[in-house]
Write a protein that holds these residues in place. Sequence first.
Motif, PDB file in Angstrom:
ATOM      1  N   VAL A 183     -18.196  -6.177  13.626  1.00  0.00           N
ATOM      2  CA  VAL A 183     -17.604  -4.686  13.511  1.00  0.00           C
ATOM      3  C   VAL A 183     -18.879  -3.729  13.129  1.00  0.00           C
ATOM      4  N   ASP A 184     -20.040  -4.102  12.608  1.00  0.00           N
ATOM      5  CA  ASP A 184     -20.803  -3.363  12.396  1.00  0.00           C
ATOM      6  C   ASP A 184     -21.499  -2.642  13.714  1.00  0.00           C
ATOM      7  N   PHE A 185     -21.473  -3.636  14.575  1.00  0.00           N
ATOM      8  CA  PHE A 185     -22.119  -3.027  16.101  1.00  0.00           C
ATOM      9  C   PHE A 185     -21.137  -2.098  16.521  1.00  0.00           C
ATOM     10  N   CYS A 186     -19.703  -2.154  16.384  1.00  0.00           N
ATOM     11  CA  CYS A 186     -18.942  -1.386  16.937  1.00  0.00           C
ATOM     12  C   CYS A 186     -19.037  -0.002  16.265  1.00  0.00           C
ATOM     13  N   ARG A 187     -19.320   0.028  15.209  1.00  0.00           N
ATOM     14  CA  ARG A 187     -19.358   1.249  14.242  1.00  0.00           C
ATOM     15  C   ARG A 187     -20.459   2.114  14.775  1.00  0.00           C
ATOM     16  N   LYS A 188     -21.666   1.185  14.623  1.00  0.00           N
ATOM     17  CA  LYS A 188     -22.874   1.887  14.961  1.00  0.00           C
ATOM     18  C   LYS A 188     -23.083   2.226  16.609  1.00  0.00           C
ATOM     19  N   LEU A 189     -22.433   1.857  17.421  1.00  0.00           N
ATOM     20  CA  LEU A 189     -22.490   2.060  18.717  1.00  0.00           C
ATOM     21  C   LEU A 189     -21.572   3.579  18.885  1.00  0.00           C
ATOM     22  N   ALA A 190     -20.695   3.754  18.079  1.00  0.00           N
ATOM     23  CA  ALA A 190     -19.931   4.639  18.034  1.00  0.00           C
ATOM     24  C   ALA A 190     -20.502   5.931  17.516  1.00  0.00           C
ATOM     25  N   GLN A 191     -21.081   5.817  16.368  1.00  0.00           N
ATOM     26  CA  GLN A 191     -21.923   6.878  15.702  1.00  0.00           C
ATOM     27  C   GLN A 191     -22.967   7.296  16.519  1.00  0.00           C
ATOM     28  N   GLU A 192     -23.844   6.559  17.028  1.00  0.00           N
ATOM     29  CA  GLU A 192     -25.082   6.623  17.716  1.00  0.00           C
ATOM     30  C   GLU A 192     -25.040   6.978  19.153  1.00  0.00           C
ATOM     31  N   LYS A 193     -24.029   6.413  19.838  1.00  0.00           N
ATOM     32  CA  LYS A 193     -23.804   6.656  21.212  1.00  0.00           C
ATOM     33  C   LYS A 193     -22.573   7.398  21.962  1.00  0.00           C
ATOM     34  N   GLY A 194     -21.599   7.316  20.918  1.00  0.00           N
ATOM     35  CA  GLY A 194     -20.443   7.981  21.366  1.00  0.00           C
ATOM     36  C   GLY A 194     -19.578   7.185  22.301  1.00  0.00           C
ATOM     37  N   VAL A 195     -19.658   5.664  22.138  1.00  0.00           N
ATOM     38  CA  VAL A 195     -19.053   4.808  23.010  1.00  0.00           C
ATOM     39  C   VAL A 195     -18.406   3.919  21.907  1.00  0.00           C
ATOM     40  N   VAL A 196     -16.873   3.753  22.202  1.00  0.00           N
ATOM     41  CA  VAL A 196     -16.163   2.794  21.326  1.00  0.00           C
ATOM     42  C   VAL A 196     -16.041   1.254  22.061  1.00  0.00           C
ATOM     43  N   CYS A 197     -16.202   0.229  21.423  1.00  0.00           N
ATOM     44  CA  CYS A 197     -15.901  -0.986  21.888  1.00  0.00           C
ATOM     45  C   CYS A 197     -14.999  -1.740  20.778  1.00  0.00           C
ATOM     46  N   THR A 198     -14.498  -2.930  21.134  1.00  0.00           N
ATOM     47  CA  THR A 198     -13.736  -3.481  20.281  1.00  0.00           C
ATOM     48  C   THR A 198     -14.214  -4.886  19.753  1.00  0.00           C
ATOM     49  N   PRO A 199     -14.220  -4.899  18.401  1.00  0.00           N
ATOM     50  CA  PRO A 199     -14.777  -6.351  17.696  1.00  0.00           C
ATOM     51  C   PRO A 199     -13.724  -7.477  17.937  1.00  0.00           C
ATOM     52  N   LEU A 200     -14.430  -8.635  18.198  1.00  0.00           N
ATOM     53  CA  LEU A 200     -13.413  -9.743  18.632  1.00  0.00           C
ATOM     54  C   LEU A 200     -13.096 -10.671  17.342  1.00  0.00           C
ATOM     55  N   SER A 201     -13.762 -10.340  16.223  1.00  0.00           N
ATOM     56  CA  SER A 201     -13.132 -11.359  15.081  1.00  0.00           C
ATOM     57  C   SER A 201     -11.726 -11.066  14.965  1.00  0.00           C
ATOM     58  N   PRO A 202     -10.971 -10.191  15.048  1.00  0.00           N
ATOM     59  CA  PRO A 202      -9.786 -10.109  14.772  1.00  0.00           C
ATOM     60  C   PRO A 202      -8.727 -11.061  15.701  1.00  0.00           C
ATOM     61  N   PHE A 203      -9.403 -11.612  16.668  1.00  0.00           N
ATOM     62  CA  PHE A 203      -8.688 -12.425  17.562  1.00  0.00           C
ATOM     63  C   PHE A 203      -8.882 -13.771  17.093  1.00  0.00           C
ATOM     64  N   TYR A 204      -9.692 -14.145  16.343  1.00  0.00           N
ATOM     65  CA  TYR A 204      -9.978 -15.653  15.805  1.00  0.00           C
ATOM     66  C   TYR A 204      -8.851 -15.948  14.716  1.00  0.00           C
ATOM     67  N   LEU A 205      -8.262 -17.024  14.831  1.00  0.00           N
ATOM     68  CA  LEU A 205      -7.394 -17.419  13.968  1.00  0.00           C
ATOM     69  C   LEU A 205      -7.601 -17.918  12.560  1.00  0.00           C
ATOM     70  N   ASN A 206      -8.786 -18.595  12.581  1.00  0.00           N
ATOM     71  CA  ASN A 206      -9.294 -19.231  11.357  1.00  0.00           C
ATOM     72  C   ASN A 206     -10.444 -18.643  10.950  1.00  0.00           C
ATOM     73  N   MET A 207     -10.921 -17.482  11.268  1.00  0.00           N
ATOM     74  CA  MET A 207     -12.182 -16.788  10.705  1.00  0.00           C
ATOM     75  C   MET A 207     -12.538 -16.606   9.496  1.00  0.00           C
ATOM     76  N   GLN A 208     -13.531 -17.589   8.622  1.00  0.00           N
ATOM     77  CA  GLN A 208     -13.834 -17.382   7.400  1.00  0.00           C
ATOM     78  C   GLN A 208     -14.780 -16.243   7.095  1.00  0.00           C
ATOM     79  N   PRO A 209     -14.823 -15.809   6.018  1.00  0.00           N
ATOM     80  CA  PRO A 209     -15.623 -14.841   5.477  1.00  0.00           C
ATOM     81  C   PRO A 209     -17.059 -14.950   5.680  1.00  0.00           C
ATOM     82  N   GLU A 210     -17.321 -16.394   5.741  1.00  0.00           N
ATOM     83  CA  GLU A 210     -18.818 -16.727   5.813  1.00  0.00           C
ATOM     84  C   GLU A 210     -19.376 -16.581   7.241  1.00  0.00           C
TER      85      GLU A 210
END
Length: 240
Positions: A183-210
């Motif tokens: 998520v941090d990379f996607c935000r940084k890429l959009a801000q600094e390069k003007g290119v948008v991509c998608t973070p894949l963490s929302p696609f994981y069923l059991n992604m834990q905060p850690e």
Amino acid sequence: LASDWPQQTDLWCNVLSGHVLSAKELDMLVKFCNKNDLLALSDEVYENAVFPGREHVRLADMPGMRDRTITVSSGGKLFSLTGWRVAWATGPEALMSSLAYAHTNITYCAPAPLQAGIAAALAAESGDFTVEEDDGRKWRIRDLFAGNFELLSSALRQGAGLKICEAQGGYFLVAETDGMRDVDFCRKLAQEKGVVCTPLSPFYLNMQPEDTCKLVRFTICKSRSYIEEACRKIRRETKI
């Protein structure tokens, strides 16, 4: 697959990963389905987006699979009209009758004008799925997407320090950051390069905060000029 197979499940789902099954892998899957008397739901919407050097083989065409496979395809994917939610399924009558019954209780507002448009496109399509860009360049879809993948891969390695997950087809390029959270990379890429991509963490069923997901996804089902512009932005001096 055999060791982890949940015995209470009788449906095998072929989910897109960018990987095109080799003849050996496909043969192993077919033997497993036949041996265990399994039904197969085969998502083959990217059948014409297989990169050169690989060929798409329909699972239902394999020995013993015709009567146990439902094949799903999509006009939106075939013609790169992803907003046109028009798709279909094919299979043996014994399976399709139950599927049709369930479908009547799921879809109430079918997009009739879009259905007519996709039907016309299928009737007019010669089978090579060639597109023409505004600048006059013509491409077969598979050649366009494969070239886009290579161009974007090079730019992301050089301009953003990403590790590319190789693929043999599909609409997407998946890459791994050098340690930054997706998520941090996607935000940084959009801000600094003007290119948008998608973070894949929302696609994981059991992604834990850690847990830290470092995978991001880029779209390659674009015109060559669009990808070339994205590559120029990614290669700009601003560092990620």
